[in-house]
Design an enzyme around this catalytic site. Structure first.
Site, PDB file in Angstrom:
ATOM      1  N   HIS A   2     -23.146 -50.020 -64.046  1.00 50.71           N
ATOM      2  CA  HIS A   2     -22.813 -48.659 -64.467  1.00 50.71           C
ATOM      3  C   HIS A   2     -21.297 -48.483 -64.385  1.00 50.71           C
ATOM      4  O   HIS A   2     -20.694 -48.727 -63.344  1.00 50.71           O
ATOM      5  CB  HIS A   2     -23.507 -47.648 -63.555  1.00 50.71           C
ATOM      6  CG  HIS A   2     -24.994 -47.816 -63.497  1.00 50.71           C
ATOM      7  ND1 HIS A   2     -25.856 -47.116 -64.311  1.00 50.71           N
ATOM      8  CD2 HIS A   2     -25.775 -48.633 -62.743  1.00 50.71           C
ATOM      9  CE1 HIS A   2     -27.103 -47.479 -64.051  1.00 50.71           C
ATOM     10  NE2 HIS A   2     -27.067 -48.404 -63.098  1.00 50.71           N
ATOM     11  N   LEU A   3     -20.709 -48.044 -65.494  1.00 48.65           N
ATOM     12  CA  LEU A   3     -19.260 -47.832 -65.537  1.00 48.65           C
ATOM     13  C   LEU A   3     -18.877 -46.364 -65.352  1.00 48.65           C
ATOM     14  O   LEU A   3     -17.719 -46.059 -65.078  1.00 48.65           O
ATOM     15  CB  LEU A   3     -18.690 -48.352 -66.860  1.00 48.65           C
ATOM     16  CG  LEU A   3     -18.432 -49.864 -66.927  1.00 48.65           C
ATOM     17  CD1 LEU A   3     -17.984 -50.271 -68.329  1.00 48.65           C
ATOM     18  CD2 LEU A   3     -17.390 -50.284 -65.897  1.00 48.65           C
ATOM     19  N   ARG A   4     -19.837 -45.454 -65.555  1.00 47.37           N
ATOM     20  CA  ARG A   4     -19.652 -44.008 -65.335  1.00 47.37           C
ATOM     21  C   ARG A   4     -18.754 -43.319 -66.363  1.00 47.37           C
ATOM     22  O   ARG A   4     -18.636 -42.097 -66.344  1.00 47.37           O
ATOM     23  CB  ARG A   4     -19.096 -43.723 -63.924  1.00 47.37           C
ATOM     24  CG  ARG A   4     -19.906 -44.328 -62.781  1.00 47.37           C
ATOM     25  CD  ARG A   4     -21.332 -43.897 -62.780  1.00 47.37           C
ATOM     26  NE  ARG A   4     -22.028 -44.290 -61.554  1.00 47.37           N
ATOM     27  CZ  ARG A   4     -23.354 -44.365 -61.431  1.00 47.37           C
ATOM     28  NH1 ARG A   4     -24.127 -44.079 -62.472  1.00 47.37           N
ATOM     29  NH2 ARG A   4     -23.913 -44.730 -60.290  1.00 47.37           N
ATOM     30  N   ASN A  34     -26.486 -44.264 -68.888  1.00 47.95           N
ATOM     31  CA  ASN A  34     -26.563 -42.965 -68.204  1.00 47.95           C
ATOM     32  C   ASN A  34     -25.181 -42.394 -67.891  1.00 47.95           C
ATOM     33  O   ASN A  34     -24.839 -42.106 -66.746  1.00 47.95           O
ATOM     34  CB  ASN A  34     -27.429 -43.052 -66.943  1.00 47.95           C
ATOM     35  CG  ASN A  34     -26.952 -44.094 -65.946  1.00 47.95           C
ATOM     36  OD1 ASN A  34     -26.182 -44.986 -66.283  1.00 47.95           O
ATOM     37  ND2 ASN A  34     -27.410 -43.977 -64.714  1.00 47.95           N
ATOM     38  N   ASP A  92     -32.219 -46.742 -68.005  1.00 49.70           N
ATOM     39  CA  ASP A  92     -32.036 -47.137 -66.607  1.00 49.70           C
ATOM     40  C   ASP A  92     -31.674 -45.936 -65.740  1.00 49.70           C
ATOM     41  O   ASP A  92     -30.834 -45.113 -66.108  1.00 49.70           O
ATOM     42  CB  ASP A  92     -30.934 -48.187 -66.489  1.00 49.70           C
ATOM     43  CG  ASP A  92     -30.854 -48.751 -65.084  1.00 49.70           C
ATOM     44  OD1 ASP A  92     -31.744 -49.528 -64.722  1.00 49.70           O
ATOM     45  OD2 ASP A  92     -29.920 -48.398 -64.345  1.00 49.70           O
ATOM     46  N   HIS A 119     -36.442 -49.979 -66.256  1.00 49.53           N
ATOM     47  CA  HIS A 119     -36.222 -49.533 -64.873  1.00 49.53           C
ATOM     48  C   HIS A 119     -37.588 -49.138 -64.345  1.00 49.53           C
ATOM     49  O   HIS A 119     -38.101 -48.062 -64.646  1.00 49.53           O
ATOM     50  CB  HIS A 119     -35.255 -48.343 -64.857  1.00 49.53           C
ATOM     51  CG  HIS A 119     -35.071 -47.729 -63.497  1.00 49.53           C
ATOM     52  ND1 HIS A 119     -34.230 -48.250 -62.554  1.00 49.53           N
ATOM     53  CD2 HIS A 119     -35.637 -46.639 -62.928  1.00 49.53           C
ATOM     54  CE1 HIS A 119     -34.265 -47.506 -61.458  1.00 49.53           C
ATOM     55  NE2 HIS A 119     -35.111 -46.524 -61.668  1.00 49.53           N
ATOM     56  N   HIS A 172     -33.807 -55.347 -61.890  1.00 53.94           N
ATOM     57  CA  HIS A 172     -33.783 -55.252 -60.410  1.00 53.94           C
ATOM     58  C   HIS A 172     -35.166 -55.233 -59.749  1.00 53.94           C
ATOM     59  O   HIS A 172     -35.551 -54.266 -59.084  1.00 53.94           O
ATOM     60  CB  HIS A 172     -32.949 -54.062 -59.942  1.00 53.94           C
ATOM     61  CG  HIS A 172     -33.072 -52.808 -60.765  1.00 53.94           C
ATOM     62  ND1 HIS A 172     -34.254 -52.165 -60.982  1.00 53.94           N
ATOM     63  CD2 HIS A 172     -32.126 -52.087 -61.433  1.00 53.94           C
ATOM     64  CE1 HIS A 172     -34.043 -51.096 -61.733  1.00 53.94           C
ATOM     65  NE2 HIS A 172     -32.767 -51.030 -62.016  1.00 53.94           N
ATOM     66  N   ASP A 245     -26.367 -54.510 -60.815  1.00 51.16           N
ATOM     67  CA  ASP A 245     -26.735 -53.091 -60.787  1.00 51.16           C
ATOM     68  C   ASP A 245     -25.641 -52.278 -60.089  1.00 51.16           C
ATOM     69  O   ASP A 245     -25.928 -51.320 -59.353  1.00 51.16           O
ATOM     70  CB  ASP A 245     -28.088 -52.870 -60.111  1.00 51.16           C
ATOM     71  CG  ASP A 245     -28.677 -51.498 -60.442  1.00 51.16           C
ATOM     72  OD1 ASP A 245     -28.285 -50.923 -61.480  1.00 51.16           O
ATOM     73  OD2 ASP A 245     -29.512 -50.996 -59.666  1.00 51.16           O
ATOM     74  N   HIS A 249     -20.486 -44.602 -56.541  1.00 50.52           N
ATOM     75  CA  HIS A 249     -20.550 -43.176 -56.204  1.00 50.52           C
ATOM     76  C   HIS A 249     -19.337 -42.834 -55.349  1.00 50.52           C
ATOM     77  O   HIS A 249     -18.862 -43.664 -54.565  1.00 50.52           O
ATOM     78  CB  HIS A 249     -21.829 -42.844 -55.437  1.00 50.52           C
ATOM     79  CG  HIS A 249     -23.079 -42.975 -56.237  1.00 50.52           C
ATOM     80  ND1 HIS A 249     -23.408 -42.108 -57.260  1.00 50.52           N
ATOM     81  CD2 HIS A 249     -24.090 -43.889 -56.177  1.00 50.52           C
ATOM     82  CE1 HIS A 249     -24.563 -42.471 -57.791  1.00 50.52           C
ATOM     83  NE2 HIS A 249     -25.003 -43.545 -57.149  1.00 50.52           N
TER      84      HIS A 249
END
Length: 364
Positions: A2-4, A34, A92, A119, A172, A245, A249
């Site tokens: 996840h790169l956000r 996401n 995901d 997922h 995962h 994965d 945060h």
């Protein structure tokens, strides 16, 4: 991973995430959908790729969403996503609950030559669970997530893969039964592949006893029996890929009570040394590890990377399998610090990373 970006750049950006990837020895990364807005249309995909062209240290391959806004109600524009540059599809972070819709999505994605990444967590069985359901969660007084929350979705999605002949990749995997389901599907030559993460074959739910939110992830850390099954699956070919994965945060997100913290940890810079432990323990040889980290992911995502053959892209990683070092999360290139491996002593270090022949990382 996840790169956000776009939408949650306070957690990670393409620039910072790709630097962490390069430091971890990854020359190519596939970023999940996401984001905010969700990568469910060509405009978002193009924005990610444009930002990557300007700021990324490594190759970035976007993964588009299966459903619009990840709502599980209406399929995304899959053809548009493929044309814009997406290499696979996934909701995901959320499981598509509607099996009929998921079947239809698989049929469409197959026509575009895109794998669907599952997922696998049943939200109804998961409930308000925050860690593995078992003896440890009972002692800690925390709501648990049973193995079956994962297993029933893996079984469903394998059945849909067989029905639609669409390539389904189970992300995962954390349970022994999940590994066995994928093994059985492969024996039947169904279009199914699977991946595991380093944290799921390194830590058990015992790590949660500290109530450290950096041990909270979905699927959760399981048991030593599950780790043994994962190790066997990696060694015998039932599992195709080791993936990170990587889920950054911010400190404010994670510095709360265990129950309130979001799921996920960063993993780009620790994946290789944690995976090298499998080699040091003689569970596999170095060739097999390279297949899991490089060759197989490239083949499954249909990207022309992961090989040193003549004429290939000059994406090269130089590593020392015996070099010892201590991980300091505060020196991470990621914007986030949510790792359970702070202070861990590792054996196996990435020394240099080249992308397209250009040096993008060198260990000091």
């Amino acid at each position: 991973m996840h790169l956000r970006e776009p939408g949650q750049e306070y957690k990670e950006t393409i620039a910072t995430g790709s630097k962490a990837a390069a430091a971890g020895g990854f020359t190519s990364i596939c970023c999940m959908a996401n984001t905010n807005p969700v990568n469910d249309n060509a405009a978002v995909t193009q924005a990610i790729l444009e930002s990557a062209r300007k700021t990324s240290s490594v190759n970035v391959f976007p993964i588009g969403s299966v459903t619009k806004n990840l709502d599980g109600l209406e399929m995304s524009e899959m053809g548009e996503l493929k044309e814009a540059g997406c290499v696979a599809l996934s909701d995901d972070g959320r499981t598509v609950k509607n099996a009929a819709l998921y079947r239809k999505a698989m049929e469409y994605s197959k026509s575009f030559g895109l794998a669907v990444i599952s997922h696998a967590l049943c939200s109804d069985l998961m409930g308000q669970g925050v860690m593995n359901e078992g003896f440890v969660s009972t002692e800690m007084g925390l709501s648990g997530i049973p193995h079956e929350a994962e297993d029933v979705i893996i079984a469903r999605d394998i059945a849909l893969a067989a029905l639609t002949n669409c390539h389904v990749h189970i992300a995962h995997v954390s349970t022994a039964r999940g590994i066995e389901l994928i093994r059985e599907a492969k024996k039947k030559k169904w279009p199914v592949s699977g991946e595991v993460t380093p944290h799921h074959f390194t830590l058990t739910d015992e790590a949660c006893r500290t109530y450290d939110p950096n041990t909270k992830m979905a699927p959760p850390l399981r048991t030593s029996e599950d780790i043994k099954a994962i190790e066997k699956g990696l060694a015998d070919g039932s599992i195709d890929v080791i993936a990170t994965d990587h889920a950054p945060h911010s400190l404010s997100d994670k510095e709360v009570d265990f129950e309130e913290a979001p799921f996920g940890i960063i993993g780009l810079e620790t994946a290789f040394p944690l995976s090298m432990r499998l080699v040091h323990k003689r569970l596999m040889d170095l060739k097999r590890l390279i297949e899991l980290l490089s060759v197989n992911p490239s083949k499954l995502m249909k990207i022309d990377r992961g090989t040193l053959s003549e004429g290939a892209w000059a994406d090269v990683v130089i590593f020392d399998p015996k070099r010892e070092w201590v991980y300091d999360v505060n020196q991470s290139f990621s914007k986030s610090r949510n790792s359970p491996f702070q202070g861990e002593k590792f054996r196996g270090a990435v020394l240099k990373t080249f992308v397209g022949g250009k040096l993008v990382y060198e260990k000091k």
